[in-house]
Write a protein that holds these residues in place. Structure first.
Motif, PDB file in Angstrom:
ATOM      1  N   SER A   1     -22.600 -33.269  -5.491  1.00 14.36           N
ATOM      2  CA  SER A   1     -23.406 -34.476  -6.581  1.00 14.36           C
ATOM      3  C   SER A   1     -24.341 -33.672  -7.156  1.00 14.36           C
ATOM      4  N   LEU A   2     -24.477 -32.790  -6.607  1.00 15.94           N
ATOM      5  CA  LEU A   2     -26.176 -31.774  -6.495  1.00 15.94           C
ATOM      6  C   LEU A   2     -26.256 -30.625  -7.068  1.00 15.94           C
ATOM      7  N   ILE A   3     -24.973 -29.905  -7.694  1.00 18.06           N
ATOM      8  CA  ILE A   3     -24.300 -28.807  -8.254  1.00 18.06           C
ATOM      9  C   ILE A   3     -23.303 -29.571  -9.226  1.00 18.06           C
ATOM     10  N   SER A   4     -23.759 -29.243 -10.833  1.00 19.82           N
ATOM     11  CA  SER A   4     -22.797 -29.149 -11.835  1.00 19.82           C
ATOM     12  C   SER A   4     -22.736 -28.296 -12.955  1.00 19.82           C
ATOM     13  N   SER A   5     -21.670 -27.956 -13.778  1.00 18.11           N
ATOM     14  CA  SER A   5     -21.553 -26.803 -13.660  1.00 18.11           C
ATOM     15  C   SER A   5     -20.910 -27.090 -15.659  1.00 18.11           C
ATOM     16  N   THR A   6     -21.189 -25.570 -16.753  1.00 20.96           N
ATOM     17  CA  THR A   6     -20.486 -26.012 -17.778  1.00 20.96           C
ATOM     18  C   THR A   6     -20.017 -25.650 -18.001  1.00 20.96           C
ATOM     19  N   PRO A   7     -18.170 -26.666 -18.469  1.00 18.03           N
ATOM     20  CA  PRO A   7     -16.751 -25.925 -18.752  1.00 18.03           C
ATOM     21  C   PRO A   7     -17.140 -25.312 -19.941  1.00 18.03           C
ATOM     22  N   ILE A   8     -15.827 -24.410 -19.658  1.00 18.43           N
ATOM     23  CA  ILE A   8     -15.437 -23.617 -20.812  1.00 18.43           C
ATOM     24  C   ILE A   8     -14.664 -24.441 -21.942  1.00 18.43           C
ATOM     25  N   ASP A   9     -14.333 -23.797 -23.332  1.00 15.20           N
ATOM     26  CA  ASP A   9     -13.748 -25.307 -24.182  1.00 15.20           C
ATOM     27  C   ASP A   9     -12.600 -25.435 -24.394  1.00 15.20           C
ATOM     28  N   ARG A  10     -11.858 -24.502 -23.511  1.00 20.79           N
ATOM     29  CA  ARG A  10     -10.148 -24.871 -23.269  1.00 20.79           C
ATOM     30  C   ARG A  10      -9.719 -24.859 -22.093  1.00 20.79           C
ATOM     31  N   VAL A  11      -8.901 -25.767 -21.777  1.00 18.31           N
ATOM     32  CA  VAL A  11      -7.365 -25.465 -20.557  1.00 18.31           C
ATOM     33  C   VAL A  11      -7.114 -24.700 -20.352  1.00 18.31           C
ATOM     34  N   THR A  12      -6.740 -24.559 -19.363  1.00 22.89           N
ATOM     35  CA  THR A  12      -5.804 -23.572 -19.306  1.00 22.89           C
ATOM     36  C   THR A  12      -5.155 -23.933 -17.694  1.00 22.89           C
ATOM     37  N   ASP A  13      -3.992 -22.618 -16.952  1.00 24.74           N
ATOM     38  CA  ASP A  13      -3.078 -23.693 -15.889  1.00 24.74           C
ATOM     39  C   ASP A  13      -3.546 -22.057 -14.400  1.00 24.74           C
TER      40      ASP A  13
ATOM     41  N   LEU B   1      -8.084 -35.897  -9.833  1.00 25.53           N
ATOM     42  CA  LEU B   1      -8.838 -36.493  -8.759  1.00 25.53           C
ATOM     43  C   LEU B   1      -9.681 -36.294  -9.947  1.00 25.53           C
ATOM     44  N   ILE B   2     -10.019 -37.705 -10.234  1.00 27.24           N
ATOM     45  CA  ILE B   2     -10.844 -38.319 -10.411  1.00 27.24           C
ATOM     46  C   ILE B   2     -12.795 -38.449  -9.728  1.00 27.24           C
ATOM     47  N   SER B   3     -13.300 -37.570 -10.950  1.00 26.85           N
ATOM     48  CA  SER B   3     -14.796 -37.443 -10.265  1.00 26.85           C
ATOM     49  C   SER B   3     -15.421 -37.607 -11.983  1.00 26.85           C
ATOM     50  N   SER B   4     -16.447 -38.230 -11.503  1.00 29.32           N
ATOM     51  CA  SER B   4     -17.951 -38.766 -12.496  1.00 29.32           C
ATOM     52  C   SER B   4     -18.223 -37.447 -12.815  1.00 29.32           C
ATOM     53  N   ALA B   5     -18.536 -36.884 -12.522  1.00 29.85           N
ATOM     54  CA  ALA B   5     -18.792 -34.959 -13.387  1.00 29.85           C
ATOM     55  C   ALA B   5     -18.238 -34.683 -13.459  1.00 29.85           C
TER      56      ALA B   5
ATOM     57  N   TYR C   1      -6.758 -26.612 -15.023  1.00 30.70           N
ATOM     58  CA  TYR C   1      -7.979 -26.957 -15.043  1.00 30.70           C
ATOM     59  C   TYR C   1      -8.481 -26.536 -16.341  1.00 30.70           C
ATOM     60  N   VAL C   2     -10.303 -26.564 -16.261  1.00 37.29           N
ATOM     61  CA  VAL C   2     -11.150 -26.079 -16.946  1.00 37.29           C
ATOM     62  C   VAL C   2     -12.243 -25.567 -16.215  1.00 37.29           C
ATOM     63  N   GLU C   3     -11.790 -23.914 -16.709  1.00 38.49           N
ATOM     64  CA  GLU C   3     -13.006 -23.201 -15.713  1.00 38.49           C
ATOM     65  C   GLU C   3     -14.494 -23.159 -16.022  1.00 38.49           C
ATOM     66  N   ALA C   4     -15.214 -22.962 -14.757  1.00 33.43           N
ATOM     67  CA  ALA C   4     -16.555 -22.485 -15.647  1.00 33.43           C
ATOM     68  C   ALA C   4     -17.272 -21.886 -15.942  1.00 33.43           C
ATOM     69  N   LEU C   5     -18.230 -22.147 -16.747  1.00 32.20           N
ATOM     70  CA  LEU C   5     -18.646 -21.073 -17.254  1.00 32.20           C
ATOM     71  C   LEU C   5     -19.646 -20.456 -16.489  1.00 32.20           C
ATOM     72  N   GLU C   6     -20.710 -21.439 -16.573  1.00 29.97           N
ATOM     73  CA  GLU C   6     -22.056 -21.589 -15.567  1.00 29.97           C
ATOM     74  C   GLU C   6     -22.105 -22.849 -14.291  1.00 29.97           C
ATOM     75  N   TYR C   7     -22.879 -22.478 -13.182  1.00 28.61           N
ATOM     76  CA  TYR C   7     -23.360 -23.673 -13.071  1.00 28.61           C
ATOM     77  C   TYR C   7     -25.170 -23.445 -12.557  1.00 28.61           C
ATOM     78  N   HIS C   8     -25.114 -25.190 -12.457  1.00 28.31           N
ATOM     79  CA  HIS C   8     -26.451 -25.910 -12.619  1.00 28.31           C
ATOM     80  C   HIS C   8     -26.839 -26.105 -11.414  1.00 28.31           C
ATOM     81  N   VAL C   9     -27.817 -26.587 -10.312  1.00 27.10           N
ATOM     82  CA  VAL C   9     -28.138 -26.241  -9.362  1.00 27.10           C
ATOM     83  C   VAL C   9     -29.403 -26.723  -9.229  1.00 27.10           C
TER      84      VAL C   9
END
Length: 375
Positions: A174-186, A208-212, A326-334
């Motif tokens: 819950s303390l690690i979040s991410s900025t996703p890219i703008d497209r969906v990929t497999d 899988l349901i996740s609030s984040a 899924y949607v790949e993470a561009l960057e992470y925030h902690v």
């Protein structure tokens, strides 16, 4: 296909204290030589498993650390990752570092392709066991890595055991979040088939349901436009109300956007990967005869959030080659202040014996019989 067959219906699994007991017993045998594959990232859980293995195997352990390279990473993430890698290297076992670019110059997602190509250069035949620790590896890299290692083991002339393991902590997640890219990929190796007739199949999305990951889930649904959605909620869970609270948080999406009937809610134990594996397999088996005369059924998986159930999704995808999006993470925030205040004693570990001598050829016999069923 015989609906009663499941490749891992009687899989060997261990949790928490059982994991270290198994490691001590299995890897304590002197003839074993193990390859550990794990993440070389900023996550403080990245070295938990490798330290346990090295304490048992010492020089019989070789480690491969995967360092995921993203553009313009935060300086603190680089610093933490370097500290974790230094800590791992100081154990004293032999090691290699694989630098895996997640994005190409045109921002295409290439992490899955790059890890597969990197693993092709490794001689796996010298090892009795391969342990893949997904604790600090993104799903876009871990799923292709496990898929490749699994295929290598199946086609090896000598027995190779494949193990999946993870160190999980909901509070840390819950303390690690991410900025996703703008497209969906497999995910590489788990793509949606682009064959004639595939588009006519009834698509069922199992996220899988996740609030984040709320915005990511909405983006995936909009991109895939499934015919039906069965959201997966955690139950049992450490927090008995977690599933209900998630449903409340997603009420607008579930009712208005996704048009999900509450009877289609799926519940799976978030601490037992085999629970979600069996649930997904059962859903697939129930849908196949129903949609057979209407073009067929296709399950699409999205393993977001907790990595314990993600292992179960991976196992189901390996067995039936379900598409995974899924949607790949561009960057992470902690939030490092809160992370540093956490005790690692709350981390829960899991081990799944995916392939090898424990099954005495059962999986190869399964695949042989599965091919006969298709004839």
């Amino acid at each position: 296909m015989n609906g009663h067959r499941k490749r891992w219906n009687f899989c060997i699994e261990h949790y928490n204290e059982e994991v270290l007991e198994f490691y001590s017993q299995h890897f304590g045998e002197e003839h074993r030589k193990c390859l550990f594959i794990g993440g070389a990232g900023f996550d403080p859980r990245s070295n938990i498993i490798v330290k346990q293995l090295f304490s048992i195997m010492s020089k019989r352990l070789h480690a491969i650390y995967i360092r995921e390279e993203r553009p313009d990473p935060d300086h603190e993430l680089i610093k933490r990752a370097a500290t974790n890698l230094k800590d791992a290297v100081e154990l004293g076992c032999s090691f290699d570092v694989l630098e895996i670019k997640i994005f190409a110059d045109d921002n295409a997602v290439v992490g899955g392709m790059n890890i597969s190509n990197a693993l092709k250069k490794i001689d796996f035949s010298v090892y009795t066991d391969i342990v893949v620790d997904i604790s600090a590896i993104s799903v876009g890299v871990s799923f292709p890595a496990v898929s490749y290692v699994y295929e290598v083991a199946k086609n090896s002339e000598r027995p190779i055991n494949v193990h999946l393991t993870v160190a999980s902590d909901d509070e840390l997640d819950s303390l690690i979040s991410s900025t996703p890219i703008d497209r969906v990929t497999d995910i590489r190796g788990f793509s949606i088939p682009n064959l004639m007739g595939e588009k006519e199949k009834a698509k069922l999305w199992l996220p899988l349901i996740s609030s984040a990951k709320k915005s990511v889930l909405k983006r995936i649904h909009a991109a895939e436009v499934p015919h039906d959605t069965c959201p997966i909620f955690p139950f049992p869970s450490d927090d008995p109300k977690k599933g209900d609270n998630l449903a409340i948080n997603f009420v607008e999406e579930l009712e208005s956007e996704w048009e999900v009937d509450p009877r289609n809610f799926v519940y799976a134990d978030e601490k037992r990967p085999l629970d979600i594996y069996r649930t997904i397999m059962r859903i697939d088996e129930e849908r196949r005869p129903v949609f057979e005369t209407f073009g067929g059924s296709m399950l699409i998986l999205s393993p977001l959030g907790n990595k314990m159930p993600a292992i179960g999704m991976l196992m189901a995808a390996l067995e039936r080659r379900f598409p995974v999006v899924y949607v790949e993470a561009l960057e992470y925030h902690v939030d490092w202040t809160k992370v540093d205040a956490l005790s690692m004693e709350s981390v829960q570990t899991a081990h799944v014996w995916l392939y090898g001598e424990a099954y005495h050829g059962d999986i190869k016999n399964f695949e042989t019989n599965e091919e006969k069923d298709k004839i």
